[in-house]
Write a protein that holds these residues in place. Structure first.
Motif, PDB file in Angstrom:
ATOM      1  N   ASP A 142       0.929  -1.028  -0.253  1.00 34.16           N
ATOM      2  CA  ASP A 142       0.014  -0.073   0.043  1.00 34.16           C
ATOM      3  C   ASP A 142       1.049   1.152  -0.146  1.00 34.16           C
ATOM      4  O   ASP A 142       0.492   2.425  -0.413  1.00 34.16           O
ATOM      5  CB  ASP A 142      -0.859  -0.020   1.129  1.00 34.16           C
ATOM      6  CG  ASP A 142      -2.182  -1.026   1.074  1.00 34.16           C
ATOM      7  OD1 ASP A 142      -2.336  -1.461  -0.045  1.00 34.16           O
ATOM      8  OD2 ASP A 142      -2.740  -1.057   2.057  1.00 34.16           O
ATOM      9  N   ARG A 143       2.233   1.116   0.366  1.00 28.66           N
ATOM     10  CA  ARG A 143       3.096   2.208   0.379  1.00 28.66           C
ATOM     11  C   ARG A 143       3.590   2.732  -1.127  1.00 28.66           C
ATOM     12  O   ARG A 143       4.196   3.791  -1.280  1.00 28.66           O
ATOM     13  CB  ARG A 143       4.040   1.956   1.420  1.00 28.66           C
ATOM     14  CG  ARG A 143       3.936   2.017   2.862  1.00 28.66           C
ATOM     15  CD  ARG A 143       4.904   1.774   3.693  1.00 28.66           C
ATOM     16  NE  ARG A 143       4.907   1.680   4.962  1.00 28.66           N
ATOM     17  CZ  ARG A 143       5.538   1.031   5.820  1.00 28.66           C
ATOM     18  NH1 ARG A 143       6.469   0.207   5.634  1.00 28.66           N
ATOM     19  NH2 ARG A 143       5.098   1.051   7.278  1.00 28.66           N
ATOM     20  N   VAL A 144       3.339   1.764  -1.873  1.00 30.72           N
ATOM     21  CA  VAL A 144       3.645   1.855  -3.181  1.00 30.72           C
ATOM     22  C   VAL A 144       2.926   3.001  -4.031  1.00 30.72           C
ATOM     23  O   VAL A 144       1.778   3.254  -3.912  1.00 30.72           O
ATOM     24  CB  VAL A 144       3.838   0.703  -4.181  1.00 30.72           C
ATOM     25  CG1 VAL A 144       4.252   0.944  -5.625  1.00 30.72           C
ATOM     26  CG2 VAL A 144       4.711  -0.382  -3.323  1.00 30.72           C
ATOM     27  N   ASP A 145       3.497   3.980  -4.704  1.00 30.71           N
ATOM     28  CA  ASP A 145       3.001   4.896  -5.537  1.00 30.71           C
ATOM     29  C   ASP A 145       2.594   4.207  -6.780  1.00 30.71           C
ATOM     30  O   ASP A 145       3.555   4.220  -7.851  1.00 30.71           O
ATOM     31  CB  ASP A 145       3.636   6.171  -5.688  1.00 30.71           C
ATOM     32  CG  ASP A 145       2.932   7.455  -6.454  1.00 30.71           C
ATOM     33  OD1 ASP A 145       2.526   6.978  -7.205  1.00 30.71           O
ATOM     34  OD2 ASP A 145       2.864   8.366  -5.854  1.00 30.71           O
ATOM     35  N   GLY A 146       1.528   4.139  -7.319  1.00 27.74           N
ATOM     36  CA  GLY A 146       1.204   3.209  -8.604  1.00 27.74           C
ATOM     37  C   GLY A 146       1.520   4.144  -9.660  1.00 27.74           C
ATOM     38  O   GLY A 146       1.875   3.289 -10.805  1.00 27.74           O
ATOM     39  N   GLU A 147       1.189   5.452  -9.717  1.00 30.40           N
ATOM     40  CA  GLU A 147       1.550   6.141 -11.021  1.00 30.40           C
ATOM     41  C   GLU A 147       3.033   6.331 -11.129  1.00 30.40           C
ATOM     42  O   GLU A 147       3.461   5.985 -12.200  1.00 30.40           O
ATOM     43  CB  GLU A 147       0.833   7.469 -10.668  1.00 30.40           C
ATOM     44  CG  GLU A 147      -0.482   7.709 -10.573  1.00 30.40           C
ATOM     45  CD  GLU A 147      -0.924   9.058 -10.493  1.00 30.40           C
ATOM     46  OE1 GLU A 147      -0.195   9.983 -10.572  1.00 30.40           O
ATOM     47  OE2 GLU A 147      -2.318   9.318 -10.441  1.00 30.40           O
ATOM     48  N   ILE A 148       3.867   6.506 -10.241  1.00 30.55           N
ATOM     49  CA  ILE A 148       5.315   6.310 -10.356  1.00 30.55           C
ATOM     50  C   ILE A 148       5.820   5.190 -10.599  1.00 30.55           C
ATOM     51  O   ILE A 148       6.632   4.957 -11.701  1.00 30.55           O
ATOM     52  CB  ILE A 148       5.922   6.935  -9.198  1.00 30.55           C
ATOM     53  CG1 ILE A 148       5.631   8.252  -8.724  1.00 30.55           C
ATOM     54  CG2 ILE A 148       7.383   6.750  -9.122  1.00 30.55           C
ATOM     55  CD1 ILE A 148       6.149   8.767  -7.457  1.00 30.55           C
ATOM     56  N   LEU A 149       5.223   3.899 -10.136  1.00 27.15           N
ATOM     57  CA  LEU A 149       5.554   2.528 -10.592  1.00 27.15           C
ATOM     58  C   LEU A 149       5.209   2.311 -12.213  1.00 27.15           C
ATOM     59  O   LEU A 149       6.026   1.598 -12.781  1.00 27.15           O
ATOM     60  CB  LEU A 149       5.131   1.404  -9.514  1.00 27.15           C
ATOM     61  CG  LEU A 149       5.327   0.123  -9.806  1.00 27.15           C
ATOM     62  CD1 LEU A 149       6.948   0.053  -9.384  1.00 27.15           C
ATOM     63  CD2 LEU A 149       4.692  -0.862  -9.061  1.00 27.15           C
ATOM     64  N   ALA A 150       4.167   2.698 -12.433  1.00 24.10           N
ATOM     65  CA  ALA A 150       3.719   2.433 -13.945  1.00 24.10           C
ATOM     66  C   ALA A 150       4.376   3.065 -14.956  1.00 24.10           C
ATOM     67  O   ALA A 150       4.752   2.483 -16.033  1.00 24.10           O
ATOM     68  CB  ALA A 150       2.135   2.793 -14.057  1.00 24.10           C
TER      69      ALA A 150
END
Length: 647
Positions: A142-150
């Motif tokens: 849940d700590r992961v930023d999805g937009e940055i990871l994508a």
């Protein structure tokens, strides 16, 4: 005992994404240029050990560097690498604490780039997921930023969606349904992660006793896979998932006695592949249930000609004889049951021998490890790359607990080897100390000879005599003692004149000369008395200088004597070596105890597996013997009835 269909598996597939690649990248600070080389030698050494696959040595180098003031020029990156090494070595909770301390609970507590922070949280969450710790896995994912990871790595983003979806599925809370739907919408329908989610959705529906929903999900999955698999260059992973889905759907049909539907699904499966043997057996069950024993026998004959690799396939000999009995062919079924019983007896004896001889050496002889020049190869999560040489080992080797125990045993052996190598160096240290002591004794002998040639005691005695004479002259106020060289020369000259005058005849000339001498003598005495204070101070000053030089000489001599008598540095080095040797010996004992425990754990797992196989084989053996007795009695009664009819 009747035919037993293969069980529908609820085990989720573990998909490993490869190594922790973010460790091999060079994370940079948000406002700094990317460094092209290690700025700190200790950090370069740690990275070298890491790239050689030596996680323990790399962790050791980082710990030593931290104790010696830390690594300079790389910011938070060494701590991030240390956390990744902890993950690869199975120290997940330690890595979690380090990452939380380094990155902050919100992930913004470091000046590392956002994509690196994202990957740190992602891999930490993934490892916890693979360990089955859902709470910590969800907390870190849940700590992961999805937009940055994508944007940074779309493949990791897709896997992140899959992992979060699986965690939502496993929570089984009605409030999570909208979140699950939202997550699944972010994946394309033909994406491999979406396909796995659909399969696991069927598993969840079956766990909830919703057979209709499970059947619907499996049918949709099979339809999507049929359309998405390239017939020219098929994807092995998609083909494997298709086989698993068909086998699971057929299992549902068999459970509900829908034999025709099961035959249709199983008939579409190839005779080669991961699930071909299980499909053949389920096909035999479906055919027997539909009343087509000939087709069931054909499937079992095909399966019987293959190696009985997994323990569940041991039921094939009994199943074949059972089908022959159902075909109303007791003459063929009786020898088939006897052959099955003989097979089970032989296998039980074989398992007895294996259990009797079960030890670490024999166990390792049944395993083939992948190796390179540096030792046994491991995957990204520390599991050993190993294949069983004995078919009976396949099932236990596939278990996560066995893999973890085997990896732990291997790491303990590596630590033991590391300790033994360090202990072997103590002999070199002892030789070094002995050589140093011998050289020291040689230097001491040379120094004593040099001291003897200096006649230090004689000089000390002379100094003491001189001091006494000056003290006595001072007490007596002996001005003559303190005369200068010039004055002493003049005194001696006057004494010669006095002697000469004493030998001359007494006349007027001599009288005048003697009067002159008396005036000269009086002047001389006045001069000596007048210069007494100056001469005395000059002598005292020289004496003080001599005292200081003698004190320095004595101090240096005492220091030399002290060094010759006791070498503190040598003693401290010897003490440190002895202390390190004791610490290593203690650590070696602890590692040996841990090795014994790990060894027993590993052997106990194998023994339990073999005992379970024996128990199952005993059941088939008993059923085969009962069938033999039943058929033999049946054939005997039939022959008796035929004989009575002839009479």
């Amino acid at each position: 005992m009747g035919l037993k269909a293969s069980q529908f598996s609820g085990r989720r597939p573990f998909i490993y994404a490869g190594a922790l690649l973010w460790l091999m990248m060079t994370p940079v600070h948000a406002d700094e240029a990317q460094p092209e080389r290690a700025k700190d030698l200790r950090y370069g050494w740690a990275l070298y050990e890491y790239h050689q696959g030596n996680a323990f040595e790399a962790l050791t180098q980082l710990a030593v560097a931290r104790e010696r003031g830390g690594i300079e020029g790389h910011g938070d990156h060494p701590a991030l690498v240390e956390g990744g090494l902890m993950l690869s070595w199975g120290m997940t909770r330690e890595a979690s604490r380090l990452f939380t301390q380094l990155l902050g609970a919100d992930g913004a507590g470091s000046n590392l780039s956002p994509d690196v922070r994202n990957q740190a949280w992602f891999y930490l969450g993934k490892v916890f997921y693979l360990e089955g710790n859902q709470a910590l896995a969800r907390e870190n994912l849940d700590r992961v930023d999805g937009e940055i990871l994508a944007e940074a790595d779309h493949d990791l983003f897709r896997e992140w969606i899959y992992l979060r979806s699986r965690l939502v599925m496993m929570s089984a809370r009605p409030d999570d349904e909208p979140e699950l739907a939202s997550l699944r919408e972010q994946l394309d329908e033909t994406d491999i992660w979406s396909l796995y989610l659909r399969y696991n959705s069927a598993v969840s529906a079956l766990d909830a006793a919703d057979v209709a929903a499970a059947e619907e999900e499996l049918k949709k999955l099979i339809a999507i896979l049929d359309q998405s698999i390239d017939s020219v260059e098929p994807d092995a992973e998609r083909e494997g998932l298709l086989g698993r889905a068909r086998l699971s759907l057929a299992g549902l049909y068999l459970r509900d006695n829908q034999f025709e539907a099961a035959l249709e699904v199983l008939g579409a499966m190839p005779l080669t592949g991961v699930f071909a043997d299980q499909a053949l057996f389920d096909y035999a069950v479906a055919a027997a249930g539909q009343g087509r024993p000939e087709r069931a026998l054909d499937a079992l004959d095909t399966l019987a000609n293959r190696e009985l690799f997994l323990p569940w396939r041991q039921q094939v000999p009994f199943a074949r004889a059972y089908v022959l009995e159902q075909m109303n062919a007791p003459q063929r079924a009786l020898p088939a049951f006897k052959k099955a019983a003989d097979h089970y007896e032989a296998r039980i004896r074989e398992l007895d021998n294996i259990r009797d001889r079960l030890n670490e050496e024999n166990l390792m002889a049944q395993l083939e490890f992948s190796r390179d020049s540096d030792g046994i190869l491991t995957d990204s999560y520390g599991r050993l790359r190993v294949q069983p040489l004995d078919s009976g080992m396949a099932e236990v080797l596939a278990s996560e607990t066995f893999q973890q125990a085997l990896a732990e045993l291997n790491e303990l052996y590596r630590i033991q080897s590391f300790i033994a190598e360090r202990q072997s160096r103590f002999e070199s240290f002892r030789i070094m100390l002995e050589t140093r002591e011998q050289q020291r004794q040689i230097r001491i002998a040379e120094t004593r000879r040099a001291l003897e040639t200096q006649q230090a005691d004689q000089w000390q005695q002379l100094h003491e005599d001189f001091t006494d004479r000056i003290s006595s002259a001072l007490a007596d106020e002996d001005a003559g003692f303190f005369m200068t060289s010039q004055q002493k020369a003049l005194r001696d000259k006057l004494a010669e004149v006095e002697k000469t005058l004493a030998d001359l005849p007494d006349d007027a000339t001599t009288a005048r000369q003697r009067a002159t001498y008396r005036r000269m003598r009086a002047y001389f005495d006045w001069w000596i008395a007048d210069d007494y204070g100056i001469n005395r101070w000059a002598a005292q000053k020289q004496l003080m200088q001599l005292d200081r030089e003698m004190q320095s000489f004595q101090a240096q001599r005492q220091r030399v004597e002290s060094l010759m008598a006791d070498d503190a540095r040598h003693a401290e080095l010897a003490r440190r070596i002895a202390a390190s040797e004791r610490e290593l010996a203690t650590l070696g004992t602890e590692v040996s105890e841990a090795l014994g425990s790990a060894r027993q754990t590993l052997l106990a797992q194998v023994d339990r597996m073999l005992a379970a196989q024996q128990q199952e084989l005993n059941g088939y053996l008993l059923a085969s013997r009962h069938a033999q007795a039943r058929l033999a009695d049946q054939l005997f009664r039939a022959s008796q009835n035929a004989g009575a009819g002839d009479e």
